[in-house]
Design a protein around this motif. Sequence first.
Motif, PDB file in Angstrom:
ATOM      1  N   PHE A  43       7.379  12.144 -39.039  1.00 51.43           N
ATOM      2  CA  PHE A  43       7.168  11.785 -40.437  1.00 51.43           C
ATOM      3  C   PHE A  43       5.685  11.518 -40.711  1.00 51.43           C
ATOM      4  CE2 PHE A  43       6.499   8.275 -43.448  1.00 51.43           C
ATOM      5  CZ  PHE A  43       6.983   8.848 -44.611  1.00 51.43           C
ATOM      6  N   VAL A  44       5.048  10.710 -39.871  1.00 50.16           N
ATOM      7  CA  VAL A  44       3.631  10.387 -40.071  1.00 50.16           C
ATOM      8  C   VAL A  44       2.794  11.658 -40.018  1.00 50.16           C
ATOM      9  CG1 VAL A  44       1.647   9.120 -39.170  1.00 50.16           C
ATOM     10  CG2 VAL A  44       3.908   8.048 -39.170  1.00 50.16           C
ATOM     11  N   HIS A  45       3.073  12.513 -39.047  1.00 53.85           N
ATOM     12  CA  HIS A  45       2.337  13.770 -38.919  1.00 53.85           C
ATOM     13  C   HIS A  45       2.491  14.606 -40.185  1.00 53.85           C
ATOM     14  CE1 HIS A  45       1.147  17.752 -37.416  1.00 53.85           C
ATOM     15  NE2 HIS A  45       0.554  17.122 -36.427  1.00 53.85           N
ATOM     16  N   GLY A  46       3.727  14.660 -40.717  1.00 55.71           N
ATOM     17  CA  GLY A  46       3.969  15.453 -41.918  1.00 55.71           C
ATOM     18  C   GLY A  46       3.219  14.915 -43.124  1.00 55.71           C
ATOM     19  N   VAL A  47       3.166  13.586 -43.271  1.00 55.61           N
ATOM     20  CA  VAL A  47       2.458  12.999 -44.411  1.00 55.61           C
ATOM     21  C   VAL A  47       0.954  13.208 -44.277  1.00 55.61           C
ATOM     22  CG1 VAL A  47       1.891  10.842 -45.608  1.00 55.61           C
ATOM     23  CG2 VAL A  47       4.255  11.303 -44.900  1.00 55.61           C
ATOM     24  N   VAL A  48       0.405  12.971 -43.088  1.00 61.72           N
ATOM     25  CA  VAL A  48      -1.037  13.143 -42.881  1.00 61.72           C
ATOM     26  C   VAL A  48      -1.436  14.592 -43.103  1.00 61.72           C
ATOM     27  CG1 VAL A  48      -2.912  12.993 -41.191  1.00 61.72           C
ATOM     28  CG2 VAL A  48      -1.236  11.148 -41.344  1.00 61.72           C
ATOM     29  N   ASP A  49      -0.604  15.524 -42.693  1.00 60.53           N
ATOM     30  CA  ASP A  49      -0.888  16.948 -42.929  1.00 60.53           C
ATOM     31  C   ASP A  49      -0.999  17.240 -44.426  1.00 60.53           C
ATOM     32  OD1 ASP A  49      -1.106  17.792 -40.345  1.00 60.53           O
ATOM     33  OD2 ASP A  49       0.875  18.733 -40.237  1.00 60.53           O
ATOM     34  N   ARG A  50      -0.207  16.552 -45.230  1.00 54.69           N
ATOM     35  CA  ARG A  50      -0.161  16.837 -46.668  1.00 54.69           C
ATOM     36  C   ARG A  50      -1.242  16.098 -47.462  1.00 54.69           C
ATOM     37  NH1 ARG A  50       4.424  17.704 -44.265  1.00 54.69           N
ATOM     38  NH2 ARG A  50       6.058  19.044 -45.116  1.00 54.69           N
ATOM     39  N   VAL A  51      -1.506  14.838 -47.130  1.00 53.24           N
ATOM     40  CA  VAL A  51      -2.406  14.042 -47.974  1.00 53.24           C
ATOM     41  C   VAL A  51      -3.540  13.378 -47.197  1.00 53.24           C
ATOM     42  CG1 VAL A  51      -0.638  13.615 -49.717  1.00 53.24           C
ATOM     43  CG2 VAL A  51      -0.881  12.020 -47.795  1.00 53.24           C
ATOM     44  N   GLY A  52      -3.645  13.661 -45.894  1.00 55.50           N
ATOM     45  CA  GLY A  52      -4.731  13.071 -45.113  1.00 55.50           C
ATOM     46  C   GLY A  52      -4.444  11.625 -44.735  1.00 55.50           C
TER      47      GLY A  52
ATOM     48  N   ASP B 168      12.003  13.758 -44.625  1.00 59.33           N
ATOM     49  CA  ASP B 168      11.513  14.582 -45.729  1.00 59.33           C
ATOM     50  C   ASP B 168      10.181  14.019 -46.236  1.00 59.33           C
ATOM     51  OD1 ASP B 168      11.148  16.254 -47.861  1.00 59.33           O
ATOM     52  OD2 ASP B 168      12.947  15.614 -48.971  1.00 59.33           O
ATOM     53  N   PRO B 169       9.081  14.272 -45.514  1.00 60.24           N
ATOM     54  CA  PRO B 169       7.784  13.729 -45.935  1.00 60.24           C
ATOM     55  C   PRO B 169       7.409  14.102 -47.363  1.00 60.24           C
ATOM     56  CG  PRO B 169       7.627  14.653 -43.730  1.00 60.24           C
ATOM     57  CD  PRO B 169       8.984  15.038 -44.259  1.00 60.24           C
ATOM     58  N   ASP B 170       7.807  15.290 -47.798  1.00 62.49           N
ATOM     59  CA  ASP B 170       7.491  15.706 -49.168  1.00 62.49           C
ATOM     60  C   ASP B 170       8.091  14.749 -50.195  1.00 62.49           C
ATOM     61  OD1 ASP B 170       5.872  17.939 -48.769  1.00 62.49           O
ATOM     62  OD2 ASP B 170       7.595  19.250 -48.449  1.00 62.49           O
ATOM     63  N   ALA B 171       9.280  14.221 -49.905  1.00 63.10           N
ATOM     64  CA  ALA B 171       9.926  13.305 -50.845  1.00 63.10           C
ATOM     65  C   ALA B 171       9.098  12.027 -50.982  1.00 63.10           C
ATOM     66  CB  ALA B 171      11.339  12.981 -50.368  1.00 63.10           C
ATOM     67  N   TRP B 172       8.601  11.501 -49.857  1.00 63.34           N
ATOM     68  CA  TRP B 172       7.774  10.289 -49.933  1.00 63.34           C
ATOM     69  C   TRP B 172       6.465  10.590 -50.667  1.00 63.34           C
ATOM     70  CZ3 TRP B 172       2.831   9.052 -48.456  1.00 63.34           C
ATOM     71  CH2 TRP B 172       2.475   7.697 -48.594  1.00 63.34           C
ATOM     72  N   VAL B 173       5.819  11.710 -50.332  1.00 61.13           N
ATOM     73  CA  VAL B 173       4.544  12.059 -50.974  1.00 61.13           C
ATOM     74  C   VAL B 173       4.741  12.216 -52.477  1.00 61.13           C
ATOM     75  CG1 VAL B 173       2.763  13.824 -51.168  1.00 61.13           C
ATOM     76  CG2 VAL B 173       3.559  13.115 -48.910  1.00 61.13           C
ATOM     77  N   SER B 174       5.818  12.880 -52.877  1.00 53.45           N
ATOM     78  CA  SER B 174       6.070  13.081 -54.302  1.00 53.45           C
ATOM     79  C   SER B 174       6.306  11.752 -55.017  1.00 53.45           C
ATOM     80  CB  SER B 174       7.287  14.001 -54.482  1.00 53.45           C
ATOM     81  OG  SER B 174       7.542  14.229 -55.837  1.00 53.45           O
ATOM     82  N   ARG B 175       7.038  10.842 -54.379  1.00 53.19           N
ATOM     83  CA  ARG B 175       7.332   9.552 -55.010  1.00 53.19           C
ATOM     84  C   ARG B 175       6.084   8.679 -55.131  1.00 53.19           C
ATOM     85  NH1 ARG B 175       8.820   4.455 -53.049  1.00 53.19           N
ATOM     86  NH2 ARG B 175       9.104   5.208 -50.913  1.00 53.19           N
ATOM     87  N   VAL B 176       5.237   8.675 -54.101  1.00 55.95           N
ATOM     88  CA  VAL B 176       4.091   7.762 -54.068  1.00 55.95           C
ATOM     89  C   VAL B 176       2.835   8.391 -54.660  1.00 55.95           C
ATOM     90  CG1 VAL B 176       2.565   6.441 -52.536  1.00 55.95           C
ATOM     91  CG2 VAL B 176       5.031   6.494 -52.120  1.00 55.95           C
ATOM     92  N   HIS B 177       2.612   9.680 -54.413  1.00 54.07           N
ATOM     93  CA  HIS B 177       1.395  10.352 -54.871  1.00 54.07           C
ATOM     94  C   HIS B 177       1.620  11.194 -56.119  1.00 54.07           C
ATOM     95  CE1 HIS B 177      -1.419   9.555 -51.468  1.00 54.07           C
ATOM     96  NE2 HIS B 177      -0.297   9.412 -50.792  1.00 54.07           N
ATOM     97  N   GLY B 178       2.880  11.411 -56.477  1.00 59.27           N
ATOM     98  CA  GLY B 178       3.169  12.278 -57.609  1.00 59.27           C
ATOM     99  C   GLY B 178       3.446  13.704 -57.131  1.00 59.27           C
ATOM    100  N   PRO B 179       4.082  14.528 -57.956  1.00 57.88           N
ATOM    101  CA  PRO B 179       4.441  15.896 -57.555  1.00 57.88           C
ATOM    102  C   PRO B 179       3.255  16.711 -57.048  1.00 57.88           C
ATOM    103  CG  PRO B 179       5.523  15.312 -59.601  1.00 57.88           C
ATOM    104  CD  PRO B 179       4.553  14.208 -59.319  1.00 57.88           C
TER     105      PRO B 179
END
Length: 355
Positions: free
Chosen positions: A305-314, A336-347
């Motif tokens: 999960f951490v790897h997936g989020v860092v890959d997407r938003v640094g 589902d890292p995309d779900a967390w990124v979308s909720r916290v950072h926006g789509p």
Amino acid sequence: MAQFVDWDLAAATAGALSKSGPRVSYAEATDVVGDLRRLTDEAAGHVADYTGLRAQVAHPPVRVVDRRDWAAANIAGLREVVSPLVERLSGDKRPGALTEAIGSRVTGVQAGTVLAYLSGRVLGQYEVFAGDPGQLLLVAPNILEVERKLGADSRDFRLWVCLHEVTHRTQFTAVPWMRAYFLGEVQAFVDASQGGEHLLERLRRGVATLSDAVKDPESRASVLDIVQTPAQRAVLDRLTALMTLLEGHAEFVMDGVGPQVIPSVESIRAAFNRRRESGNPLEKAIRRLLGIEVKMRQYAEGRKFVHGVVDRVGMAGFNKIFSSPLTLPRLDELGDPDAWVSRVHGPAGATPPVG
């Protein structure tokens, strides 16, 4: 106040049952302790540089302990948390003096047995119960024993362990609300029970189950028997998500920093993973009942999960996870890292960076 555990007896039992550890001379023991203290300081610099997280509150220096000291520290911490909860749950409903004395002594022996077992396997821990903000413990005999069994380079293996444990210390000192949130969830678990007297009995059964698992690997009981209400399961889901995040983050950091400062990190990781996956039937049964199997899955799931989020938003984008309890991942977001990124950072934040 109702006495749930005879804590003095628990400490005595853990001390009596804890194994002594590998053979070392006084000079070797002194060198190991000094090395771990020095490498903890070195790891702190690496973790801060890699994560961008820095302590916001003062914390005590690392304690390098033996197995008995580790058990004693955990008993002290549990006593600080459990005793007030038991007092609150029991209220004025006290059992007879004889029943209370016998029950607390039985539970004390059982708790001591469990801690004695764990004291021979834990390499390090950030202990948050005994004081604010907590304290980093490194179990020197266990670290030395594992590095010998793996045939690992001493300096490399010790620094690798320190990276993991210092990351946990960073999580609680760079995020000042983390400890209070964690302890609040423990309180919420108690509040969600259906009746204090029944919960105390289930807690006793849970401790007995763990103790039986250490002595009888054929036991089929589960410590999750104490989780009976939907509200408790909801709290447990939040705690599981939190612990998976914290373990995965520590794994991600130790592997991210490792190649830069630990020449043999790849061989250490491979050997350590083989050790985690191995074990005789007794070991595997105890791991399952103590929740260690769940913890091992948390390492892998959390790291992914951490790897997936860092890959997407640094890394800076990932660190928004520590903004408040509301930005922590939900259990279903861990896969589902995309779900967390979308909720916290926006789509827009869910789009992987280009290049």
